[in-house]
Scaffold this motif. Structure first.
Motif, PDB file in Angstrom:
ATOM      1  N   TYR A  86      34.487  46.023  34.700  1.00  0.00           N
ATOM      2  CA  TYR A  86      35.687  45.243  34.952  1.00  0.00           C
ATOM      3  C   TYR A  86      35.908  44.128  33.941  1.00  0.00           C
ATOM      4  CZ  TYR A  86      36.284  47.501  39.446  1.00  0.00           C
ATOM      5  OH  TYR A  86      36.502  48.416  40.422  1.00  0.00           O
ATOM      6  N   PHE A  89      39.016  44.278  31.721  1.00  0.00           N
ATOM      7  CA  PHE A  89      40.334  43.915  32.213  1.00  0.00           C
ATOM      8  C   PHE A  89      40.587  42.421  32.048  1.00  0.00           C
ATOM      9  CE2 PHE A  89      39.503  47.891  34.503  1.00  0.00           C
ATOM     10  CZ  PHE A  89      40.599  48.604  34.053  1.00  0.00           C
ATOM     11  N   TYR A  90      39.557  41.609  32.190  1.00  0.00           N
ATOM     12  CA  TYR A  90      39.690  40.178  31.914  1.00  0.00           C
ATOM     13  C   TYR A  90      40.010  39.956  30.434  1.00  0.00           C
ATOM     14  CZ  TYR A  90      37.545  39.182  36.440  1.00  0.00           C
ATOM     15  OH  TYR A  90      37.282  39.094  37.779  1.00  0.00           O
ATOM     16  N   PHE A 128      43.541  39.372  36.971  1.00  0.00           N
ATOM     17  CA  PHE A 128      42.839  40.537  37.493  1.00  0.00           C
ATOM     18  C   PHE A 128      42.227  40.280  38.871  1.00  0.00           C
ATOM     19  CE2 PHE A 128      39.133  43.394  37.747  1.00  0.00           C
ATOM     20  CZ  PHE A 128      39.823  44.595  37.798  1.00  0.00           C
ATOM     21  N   PRO A 129      41.566  39.149  39.113  1.00  0.00           N
ATOM     22  CA  PRO A 129      41.061  38.913  40.473  1.00  0.00           C
ATOM     23  C   PRO A 129      42.169  38.836  41.527  1.00  0.00           C
ATOM     24  CG  PRO A 129      40.064  37.355  38.953  1.00  0.00           C
ATOM     25  CD  PRO A 129      41.096  38.106  38.197  1.00  0.00           C
ATOM     26  N   ALA A 131      45.171  40.308  41.365  1.00  0.00           N
ATOM     27  CA  ALA A 131      45.710  41.662  41.540  1.00  0.00           C
ATOM     28  C   ALA A 131      44.753  42.535  42.338  1.00  0.00           C
ATOM     29  CB  ALA A 131      45.997  42.286  40.183  1.00  0.00           C
ATOM     30  N   THR A 132      43.455  42.385  42.113  1.00  0.00           N
ATOM     31  CA  THR A 132      42.461  43.157  42.871  1.00  0.00           C
ATOM     32  C   THR A 132      42.468  42.732  44.334  1.00  0.00           C
ATOM     33  OG1 THR A 132      41.108  43.372  40.892  1.00  0.00           O
ATOM     34  CG2 THR A 132      40.022  43.760  42.985  1.00  0.00           C
ATOM     35  N   TYR A 133      42.572  41.438  44.579  1.00  0.00           N
ATOM     36  CA  TYR A 133      42.621  40.951  45.960  1.00  0.00           C
ATOM     37  C   TYR A 133      43.852  41.490  46.686  1.00  0.00           C
ATOM     38  CZ  TYR A 133      42.951  37.913  49.974  1.00  0.00           C
ATOM     39  OH  TYR A 133      43.070  37.452  51.255  1.00  0.00           O
ATOM     40  N   HIS A 135      45.458  44.173  46.005  1.00  0.00           N
ATOM     41  CA  HIS A 135      45.299  45.621  46.169  1.00  0.00           C
ATOM     42  C   HIS A 135      44.345  45.971  47.317  1.00  0.00           C
ATOM     43  CE1 HIS A 135      45.055  49.822  45.108  1.00  0.00           C
ATOM     44  NE2 HIS A 135      43.741  49.726  45.032  1.00  0.00           N
ATOM     45  N   GLU A 136      43.291  45.186  47.470  1.00  0.00           N
ATOM     46  CA  GLU A 136      42.253  45.518  48.449  1.00  0.00           C
ATOM     47  C   GLU A 136      42.368  44.765  49.769  1.00  0.00           C
ATOM     48  OE1 GLU A 136      38.709  44.749  46.287  1.00  0.00           O
ATOM     49  OE2 GLU A 136      38.913  46.549  45.056  1.00  0.00           O
ATOM     50  N   ARG A 148      47.813  49.854  42.103  1.00  0.00           N
ATOM     51  CA  ARG A 148      47.055  49.260  41.000  1.00  0.00           C
ATOM     52  C   ARG A 148      47.951  48.694  39.909  1.00  0.00           C
ATOM     53  NH1 ARG A 148      42.564  46.836  41.111  1.00  0.00           N
ATOM     54  NH2 ARG A 148      40.981  47.984  42.152  1.00  0.00           N
ATOM     55  N   ILE A 151      48.837  44.676  38.716  1.00  0.00           N
ATOM     56  CA  ILE A 151      48.271  43.822  37.669  1.00  0.00           C
ATOM     57  C   ILE A 151      49.355  43.410  36.681  1.00  0.00           C
ATOM     58  CG2 ILE A 151      47.499  45.750  36.223  1.00  0.00           C
ATOM     59  CD1 ILE A 151      45.532  42.546  36.569  1.00  0.00           C
TER      60      ILE A 151
END
Length: 187
Positions: A86, A89-90, A128-129, A131-133, A135-136, A148, A151
């Motif tokens: 990951y 992505f950062y 990215f964090p 967008a991940t949060y 998403h999940e 996804r 982002i």
């Protein structure tokens, strides 16, 4: 600091991101991200474009943003094949934001370049964090952002906020020489 212009530019970047989600099924939708982002930033700050022929500045910003987008995607996916994980992505979010800030600085000068670049890099690293949060997350923040591809929207919103803050930050700069007495010029 012109808060209204910062909010307006960020709002236009947000709407551009949502338009990207709507047009995602289109075959050439990857062109939409740099096109809408460049248009959002340059059109909302049209009066501040430093090039005499403003339409040429907008076209320059637009064309260079598209090239920059593909360079960023190429570098990110090339590094992801070698590094993996990951962290790439950062790096990709920060690399794209820094290049977009440098490109924007050509036609829309950032008031305090280095501090603005630091802010833009900081907000790009949290894309990215977030967008991940989104998403999940088990609770529905916004159903439209569950994929996804969110982002791109988060990046457009936060980097648009950072760029517009850099353009409209009119506060006097307090540098190291006024805060650190060891760096003062002694005559």
């Amino acid at each position: 600091m012109n808060i209204k212009r910062i909010i307006f530019t960020t709002l236009c970047c947000t709407l551009s991101g949502l338009l990207f989600l709507y047009m995602l099924k289109w075959d050439w939708s990857f062109f939409i991200i740099p096109t809408l982002m460049a248009l959002s930033v340059s059109l909302t700050n049209y009066d501040l474009i430093s090039i005499r022929k403003k339409w040429f500045g907008i076209l320059l910003h637009l064309s260079l943003s598209i090239i920059l987008f593909f360079v960023t995607i190429f570098v990110t996916f090339t590094l992801s094949a070698k590094i993996g994980g990951y962290i790439i992505f950062y790096i990709g979010c920060a690399f794209g934001a820094i290049l977009f800030a440098l490109l924007t600085n050509i036609i829309l000068p950032l008031q305090h370049f280095w501090s603005s670049l630091l802010i833009i890099t900081g907000v790009s690293l949290i894309c990215f964090p977030i967008a991940t949060y989104i998403h999940e997350a088990s609770w529905n923040i916004a159903p439209i952002l569950k994929g996804r591809e969110n982002i791109a929207i988060v990046w457009m919103i936060l980097v648009g906020l950072g760029i517009s803050t850099g353009i409209h930050d009119k506060r006097p700069y307090i540098g190291w020489s006024t805060t650190c007495p060891l760096l003062l010029d002694v005559q």
